[in-house]
Scaffold this active site. Structure first.
Site, short mmCIF file in Angstrom:
data_model
loop_
_atom_site.label_atom_id
_atom_site.label_comp_id
_atom_site.label_asym_id
_atom_site.label_seq_id
_atom_site.Cartn_x
_atom_site.Cartn_y
_atom_site.Cartn_z
N ASP A 227 34.24 -3.06 -6.41
CA ASP A 227 34.48 -1.33 -5.49
C ASP A 227 33.27 -1.25 -4.38
O ASP A 227 32.55 -0.44 -4.56
CB ASP A 227 33.38 -1.08 -7.10
CG ASP A 227 34.58 -0.98 -8.13
OD1 ASP A 227 34.94 -1.42 -8.51
OD2 ASP A 227 33.93 -0.31 -9.54
N LYS B 297 41.67 -0.36 -9.96
CA LYS B 297 41.68 0.57 -11.51
C LYS B 297 41.40 1.16 -11.76
O LYS B 297 40.45 2.01 -11.03
CB LYS B 297 40.94 -0.93 -12.19
CG LYS B 297 39.63 -0.82 -11.51
CD LYS B 297 38.66 -1.85 -11.37
CE LYS B 297 37.19 -1.35 -10.81
NZ LYS B 297 36.64 -0.62 -11.43
N CYS C 1 30.41 -2.33 -13.55
CA CYS C 1 31.57 -2.50 -12.91
C CYS C 1 30.99 -4.49 -12.37
O CYS C 1 32.21 -4.70 -12.57
CB CYS C 1 32.13 -2.13 -11.91
SG CYS C 1 32.88 -0.06 -12.18
#
Length: 231
Positions: A9, A122, A174
């Site tokens: 990310d 995602k 994450c």
């Protein structure tokens, strides 16, 4: 040993100075991450992206006032898997971030994407959060259920990967959940401490470290022996 690097990310909305959910120091991680991407010892290199619909359940603006304050309030979400709808979890509300087909969802240009073998998008299911690149908040991995574009566990297993090294943001969300799920999936899991940053500096990383080490995930450095031995 066959190692994979997962870059989690590293997106505009998670990076200062303009990200809507900016993690302090996130953009500064790029040189270290690029050095790891260039390391010849990684057989597989993966980059994940949050890629939410605008009506995502985690966005505070999608819930009525006064219980819609980002970072402070939470909402109950249900497992999207068929037959498991009665299973629920509390979900923290966030500012709108990483919306599909917006600049905020783009990986920052400082990251050398030419080295990436697989992009994992995602969090595309509107009714469930997905911090981990492997599974949603309920552990679902099937793309048909969680609206992720690939099954990362199968991708890595099919390529003989034994060890996973996780970097990026955020260390207390994450990155942490990706590393935990890597361990659950049977990989030797490692988090590269100097290549991650946290939403909550200090205490966020301390708590993440406790959870990770308890699950058998090792905390390493980019110049440490665990990476130096990769060939």
């Amino acid at each position: 040993m066959k190692a994979a690097l997962i870059v989690v990310d590293m997106q505009e909305d998670f990076c200062p100075p303009t990200g809507s959910l900016a993690v302090r120091g996130a953009r500064d991680l790029a040189p270290t991450i690029n050095s790891l991407l260039a390391h010849p010892g990684f057989a597989v290199r993966v980059a994940s992206q949050d890629y939410h619909p605008l009506d995502h359940i985690s966005f505070a603006t999608n819930h009525p006032s006064p219980n819609n304050r980002p970072f402070e309030c939470s909402i109950k979400m249900a497992n999207p898997a068929p037959g498991k709808e009665t299973e629920t979890k509390q979900q923290t509300l966030w500012p709108v971030h990483c919306v599909q087909q917006t600049a905020g969802a783009d990986i920052i240009p400082e990251i050398d994407l030419s080295k990436i073998d697989l992009f994992v998008r995602k969090g595309m299911h509107p009714r469930v959060e997905m911090y981990s690149a492997f599974a949603d908040a309920f552990g679902n991995q099937d793309p048909a259920v969680v609206s992720v574009n690939t099954n990362l566990r199968l991708f890595l297993t099919d390529r003989g990967v034994t060890d996973v090294f996780v970097v990026g943001v955020a260390g207390d969300f994450c990155v942490k959940y990706t590393a935990l799920d890597a361990a659950k999936a049977g990989f030797q899991s490692h988090v590269v401490q100097d290549a991650t940053a946290c939403v909550v500096p200090g205490s966020g990383w301390e708590e993440a470290t406790r959870e990770l080490t308890a699950a058998g995930v090792s905390i390493v450095k980019s110049d440490g022996p665990e990476i130096a031995v990769l060939v």
